[in-house]
Design an enzyme around this catalytic site. Structure first.
Site, mmCIF file in Angstrom:
data_model
loop_
_atom_site.group_PDB
_atom_site.id
_atom_site.type_symbol
_atom_site.label_atom_id
_atom_site.label_comp_id
_atom_site.label_asym_id
_atom_site.label_seq_id
_atom_site.Cartn_x
_atom_site.Cartn_y
_atom_site.Cartn_z
ATOM 1 N N HIS A 14 5.978 33.338 7.525
ATOM 2 C CA HIS A 14 4.764 34.159 7.472
ATOM 3 C C HIS A 14 4.273 34.455 8.892
ATOM 4 C CE1 HIS A 14 3.924 33.780 3.104
ATOM 5 N NE2 HIS A 14 4.587 32.641 3.234
ATOM 6 N N HIS A 197 7.074 33.988 -4.291
ATOM 7 C CA HIS A 197 6.586 32.613 -4.161
ATOM 8 C C HIS A 197 6.369 32.045 -5.565
ATOM 9 C CE1 HIS A 197 5.638 33.486 0.046
ATOM 10 N NE2 HIS A 197 5.267 32.230 0.223
ATOM 11 N N GLU A 200 5.921 26.418 -6.029
ATOM 12 C CA GLU A 200 5.533 25.690 -4.816
ATOM 13 C C GLU A 200 4.592 24.550 -5.172
ATOM 14 O OE1 GLU A 200 3.608 26.509 -0.365
ATOM 15 O OE2 GLU A 200 3.591 28.109 -1.862
#
Length: 340
Positions: A14, A197, A200
């Site tokens: 990121h 994503h 997680e």
């Protein structure tokens, strides 16, 4: 074998989590931006997550200050260039930089301005260093569907110019995929690749839905497929690559200790794993440190590293020429090692 000399690939990084603390101070002063501190030690504390983070949400708070200084074309270009420069110093040869354009328009930039500034920073670095980069555009899960469509539409004109994929990121709730079926389907139609994503935090089922509902080719993190057999099996059967980030997963309390991280078990069972930083500044890490975790905690061999590297080559949203170059670099490194 010197870990720092290994050729490396970074698929999950990121931009706003990888800003140099000194750059935050520089830009704040140059652009008259108010930040809580102007000394390096205090800024480091503010933007680096503690090892005793209680959750992913607490970890994500570390992005607030960097985003304050990522609101101009010049700052975005500089920060991107510096990221690739830092990567090149540790022999990262290819990186996919991800960011959410809508987080960088608070002072008047258009989404196109944001994308072009990051692409310019990548190009600047590619011209000076032995590294290549591409861009993944993130849609924030807490934003509306309309905002996701906005990102998809704005980025489509850059698909042959460095933008390669779309992502969903931010705090992870259960069942988020269904909400985003339409914009991600449109993105795929335009030619975006898809990484999501998911898994997680403790919701392995999100990985299953990311693949089934959104067509995810890669999964950011995916740790919790370990607790969901359906997700585990679809990742393995469809050869979905997991973008794993060991240090970050410790900080967000996904895993309690490196020795308990599932990356090595996944690798041994034929699941395609890659190793990544997630956020270089927020997690106080780099690719050399992440690779060191593998060698130190799991005693991986060079052949096992080679498998992880080649997984990353195969999964990279790069053109064939770049993939052939990356494969050649590892073979060249191995030959040099054997000669010595």
């Amino acid at each position: 074998m010197e870990i720092k000399n290994l050729p490396k690939i970074e698929l999950h990084c990121h931009l706003d989590g990888s800003v140099r603390p000194e750059t935050i101070i520089d830009i704040a002063k140059e652009e008259g931006i108010s930040i809580p501190y102007y000394d390096i030690e205090n800024i480091k504390k503010e933007v680096t997550a503690p090892s005793e983070c209680k959750s992913l949400d607490e970890y994500l708070k570390r992005f607030e200050i960097p985003n304050l200084v990522m609101q101009s074309k010049s700052s975005l270009r500089r920060i991107t260039f510096e990221l690739l420069y830092d990567c090149a110093k540790e022999n990262v040869k290819y990186i996919e930089v991800r960011f959410a354009p809508l987080l960088h328009i608070t002072k008047g930039l258009s989404v196109e301005d944001v994308i072009e500034s990051v692409l310019a920073g990548i190009k600047d670095a590619e011209e000076k260093y032995d590294i290549k980069g591409n861009v993944i555009l993130c849609c924030m899960r807490f934003m509306s569907i309309d905002k996701a469509f906005e990102v998809v539409e704005a980025g489509k004109n850059y698909l042959s110019k460095g933008v390669v994929a779309i992502d969903l990121c931010g705090s992870e709730g259960e069942g988020f995929c269904e909400k985003f079926i339409e914009p991600i389907t449109l993105a795929r139609e335009y030619g975006y690749r898809v990484t999501i994503h998911a898994g997680e935090t403790g919701i392995g089922k999100n990985v299953l839905e990311a693949v089934e509902l959104l067509g995810a080719e890669r999964i950011g993190h995916g740790v919790f497929i370990k607790d969901c057999i359906e997700a585990y099996n679809i990742v393995k059967d469809k050869k979905i690559t997991l973008e794993m980030c060991p240090t970050s997963n410790i900080q967000t309390k996904a895993i309690d200790a490196f020795k308990n991280h599932p990356i090595y078990d996944f690798l041994n069972d034929g699941i395609r794993v890659s190793v990544n930083t997630d956020n270089r500044t927020v997690s106080d890490t780099n690719m050399t440190k992440e690779c060191d975790v593998l060698f130190r905690e799991f005693n991986i061999t060079f052949e096992e590293y080679k498998q992880i590297y080649l997984n990353s080559v195969d999964a990279a949203f790069a053109d064939l020429e770049t993939k052939e170059w990356l494969t050649h670099l590892l073979l060249k490194y191995r030959n040099l090692q054997e000669m010595n």
